[in-house]
Design an enzyme around this catalytic site. Structure first.
Site, PDB file in Angstrom:
ATOM      1  N   ASN A 184       0.829  -1.197   0.000  1.00 21.28           N
ATOM      2  CA  ASN A 184       0.000   0.000   0.000  1.00 21.28           C
ATOM      3  C   ASN A 184       0.865   1.248   0.000  1.00 21.28           C
ATOM      4  OD1 ASN A 184      -2.765  -0.909   0.033  1.00 21.28           O
ATOM      5  ND2 ASN A 184      -2.270  -1.848   2.008  1.00 21.28           N
ATOM      6  N   HIS A 220       5.222   5.138  -2.490  1.00 19.70           N
ATOM      7  CA  HIS A 220       6.625   5.482  -2.762  1.00 19.70           C
ATOM      8  C   HIS A 220       7.374   4.281  -3.333  1.00 19.70           C
ATOM      9  CE1 HIS A 220       5.928   9.230  -0.772  1.00 19.70           C
ATOM     10  NE2 HIS A 220       5.473   8.581   0.287  1.00 19.70           N
ATOM     11  N   ASP A 239       9.996  -7.631   1.254  1.00 20.25           N
ATOM     12  CA  ASP A 239      10.179  -7.515   2.694  1.00 20.25           C
ATOM     13  C   ASP A 239      11.637  -7.136   2.934  1.00 20.25           C
ATOM     14  OD1 ASP A 239       8.603  -7.851   5.177  1.00 20.25           O
ATOM     15  OD2 ASP A 239      10.276  -9.138   5.725  1.00 20.25           O
ATOM     16  N   THR A 240      11.856  -6.287   3.922  1.00 21.66           N
ATOM     17  CA  THR A 240      13.202  -5.776   4.174  1.00 21.66           C
ATOM     18  C   THR A 240      13.566  -5.919   5.641  1.00 21.66           C
ATOM     19  OG1 THR A 240      13.074  -4.157   2.391  1.00 21.66           O
ATOM     20  CG2 THR A 240      14.622  -3.665   4.145  1.00 21.66           C
ATOM     21  N   ASP A 245      17.489   4.618   8.619  1.00 22.78           N
ATOM     22  CA  ASP A 245      18.338   5.440   7.741  1.00 22.78           C
ATOM     23  C   ASP A 245      19.319   6.346   8.503  1.00 22.78           C
ATOM     24  OD1 ASP A 245      17.416   4.394   5.397  1.00 22.78           O
ATOM     25  OD2 ASP A 245      16.036   6.028   4.938  1.00 22.78           O
ATOM     26  N   LYS A 274      19.921   7.926  -2.413  1.00 21.98           N
ATOM     27  CA  LYS A 274      19.702   6.671  -1.674  1.00 21.98           C
ATOM     28  C   LYS A 274      19.077   5.617  -2.588  1.00 21.98           C
ATOM     29  CE  LYS A 274      16.806   4.419   1.668  1.00 21.98           C
ATOM     30  NZ  LYS A 274      15.622   4.452   2.526  1.00 21.98           N
ATOM     31  N   HIS A 307      19.263  -1.207  -1.081  1.00 19.96           N
ATOM     32  CA  HIS A 307      18.888  -2.624  -1.081  1.00 19.96           C
ATOM     33  C   HIS A 307      17.649  -2.876  -1.941  1.00 19.96           C
ATOM     34  CE1 HIS A 307      17.567  -0.042   2.112  1.00 19.96           C
ATOM     35  NE2 HIS A 307      16.467  -0.735   2.263  1.00 19.96           N
TER      36      HIS A 307
HETATM   37  P1  IMP Z   1       9.337  -3.358   4.949  1.00 21.49           P
HETATM   38  O1  IMP Z   1       9.470  -4.827   4.800  1.00 21.49           O
HETATM   39  O2  IMP Z   1       9.731  -2.621   3.695  1.00 21.49           O
HETATM   40  O3  IMP Z   1       8.010  -2.938   5.489  1.00 21.49           O
HETATM   41  O4  IMP Z   1      10.423  -2.902   6.026  1.00 21.49           O
HETATM   42  C1  IMP Z   1      10.414  -3.366   7.362  1.00 21.49           C
HETATM   43  C2  IMP Z   1      11.136  -2.386   8.256  1.00 21.49           C
HETATM   44  O5  IMP Z   1      12.526  -2.322   7.873  1.00 21.49           O
HETATM   45  C3  IMP Z   1      10.638  -0.952   8.175  1.00 21.49           C
HETATM   46  O6  IMP Z   1       9.586  -0.734   9.076  1.00 21.49           O
HETATM   47  C4  IMP Z   1      11.864  -0.158   8.569  1.00 21.49           C
HETATM   48  O7  IMP Z   1      12.025  -0.115   9.958  1.00 21.49           O
HETATM   49  C5  IMP Z   1      13.001  -0.995   7.994  1.00 21.49           C
HETATM   50  N1  IMP Z   1      13.358  -0.511   6.648  1.00 21.49           N
HETATM   51  C6  IMP Z   1      12.943  -1.018   5.453  1.00 21.49           C
HETATM   52  N2  IMP Z   1      13.488  -0.346   4.429  1.00 21.49           N
HETATM   53  C7  IMP Z   1      14.259   0.617   4.985  1.00 21.49           C
HETATM   54  C8  IMP Z   1      15.078   1.657   4.432  1.00 21.49           C
HETATM   55  O8  IMP Z   1      15.208   1.840   3.217  1.00 21.49           O
HETATM   56  N3  IMP Z   1      15.707   2.442   5.330  1.00 21.49           N
HETATM   57  C9  IMP Z   1      15.597   2.294   6.667  1.00 21.49           C
HETATM   58  N4  IMP Z   1      14.843   1.360   7.225  1.00 21.49           N
HETATM   59  C10 IMP Z   1      14.175   0.519   6.391  1.00 21.49           C
END
Ligand code: IMP
Length: 193
Positions: A8, A11, A68-69, A150, A170, A175
């Protein structure tokens, strides 16, 4: 061709659309009127990305991908990792970031990385793409751009945190960008556009 990004976050969609160009139209969950809460209960970043893509695919049978990050700190055995969004408190970026700094107070090994996994489901088949950016954890937060961790992460080869860089800068080395580039390469090869 249309592909649904199981997110959702507009960006993220913009970032991906920029890399893919105009041959593929990326749709958000809102664009396809999908308003269900999607579970994210995996034990790893891979599991979470797959779980989100599979959930959507099973309900709609549309080609899609999910990401997922995690922020993985070596001296903390890879934490916060899959727990990044709620390490100290659910989606409270500041609290999560300070928890990492606190745990890192006496640590000399400050190596860390961001890792993104994209799970794609195309014609019912699953594919994973990984993007990594290595760097280190600062002693204190620096900069106010971006989000999440960040302000406490400096990528290798740079002297500024992600939060001190412009979003454009950035996004070139992040990633997520690296994982998206792999996804784009795959789609270009396999869909011949
Ligand atoms: P998501 O899987 O993209 O929702 O990321 C999970 C969590 O990882 C986010 O809530 C952030 O805390 C962290 N995160 C993900 N991408 C970034 C980034 O580009 N910079 C900084 N923190 C990030």
């Amino acid at each position: 061709m249309e592909l649904v990004f199981v997110t959702n976050n507009p960006h993220k969609v913009e970032e991906v659309q920029n890399v893919l160009g105009d041959k593929i139209k990326i749709l958000t969950l809102k664009d396809v009127n999908f308003f269900e809460d999607i579970p994210e209960t995996g034990q790893t970043i891979e599991e979470n990305a797959l779980q989100k893509a599979r959930y959507f695919y099973q309900k709609t049978h549309r080609d899609c991908f999910a990401d997922d990050t995690g922020f993985e700190v070596e001296a903390l055995n890879g934490l916060p990792g899959v727990h990044s969004a709620r390490f100290a408190s659910d989606h409270d970026f500041e609290k999560n970031m300070f928890k990492v700094l606190e745990l890192m107070q006496d640590k000399t090994n400050r190596k860390a990385r961001f890792r993104t996994v994209i799970a794609l489901i195309l014609n019912g088949k699953e594919y994973l793409f990984e993007g990594i950016v290595n760097g280190y954890v600062t002693q204190q937060p620096l900069g106010s751009n971006g989000f999440g961790y960040d302000p406490i992460f400096v990528p290798d080869g740079y002297s500024q945190t992600f939060a001190q860089m412009s979003l454009e800068q950035k996004n070139k080395i992040s990633h997520r960008a690296r994982a998206v580039e792999k996804l784009a390469e795959f789609l270009k090869k396999n869909l011949a556009f």
